[in-house]
Design a protein around this motif. Structure first.
Motif: not given
Length: 144
Positions: A60-71, A95-98
């Motif tokens: 789940l965290m890796v997915g969030e890092v992926g969303e962060l990367s998209e930015i 939000e993504e960093l959080s």
């Protein structure tokens, strides 16, 4: 909030201060662009974890890092403070960093790790590994 070994409270402000001081003493600020820090975080997510619940949180965290990367994906290098970004883009970034932070906090709790104490300890270990006084160079950072 947790207590550090010396009795001081470990807050995000304290960690921010310690890591900024650490980078400044080594002249590493020049390498700490948002893009470079994100790429370092992505590389850190490649750690193998064995417990099922921990694996779920990890993915789940890796997915969030992926969303962060998209930015940052198509922006190239961006200056500190993101002066040219729209406020809504900065809010989205926050939000993504959080999300990443909250998963790290939860993961550390599940693993029984005092994240604040571990982070302060790591800053201390890095200070030994990378003593201050150097001019900061790409060779120095590649030794990590």
């Amino acid at each position: 909030m947790t207590k550090a070994t010396g009795g001081e409270s470990v807050t995000l402000d304290l960690l921010k201060e310690k890591t900024a001081e650490f980078a400044k003493e080594r002249n590493w600020e020049q390498f700490h662009s948002p893009r470079n820090l994100l790429l370092a975080l992505v590389c850190s997510c490649s750690v193998v974890i064995s417990l099922f619940l921990v694996l779920q949180l990890f993915f789940l965290m890796v997915g969030e890092v992926g969303e962060l990367s998209e930015i940052f994906q198509w922006r190239g290098e961006v200056p500190k403070g993101l002066p040219d970004w729209k406020e809504e883009d900065k809010v989205h970034l926050g939000e993504e960093l959080s999300d990443v932070l909250l998963y790290l906090v939860r993961l550390s709790d599940i693993c029984g790790i005092d994240l604040g104490k571990a982070a302060l300890r790591k800053v201390g270990l890095n200070a030994i590994k990378y003593p201050a006084g150097g001019k900061g160079s790409s060779e120095q950072t590649q030794q990590r």
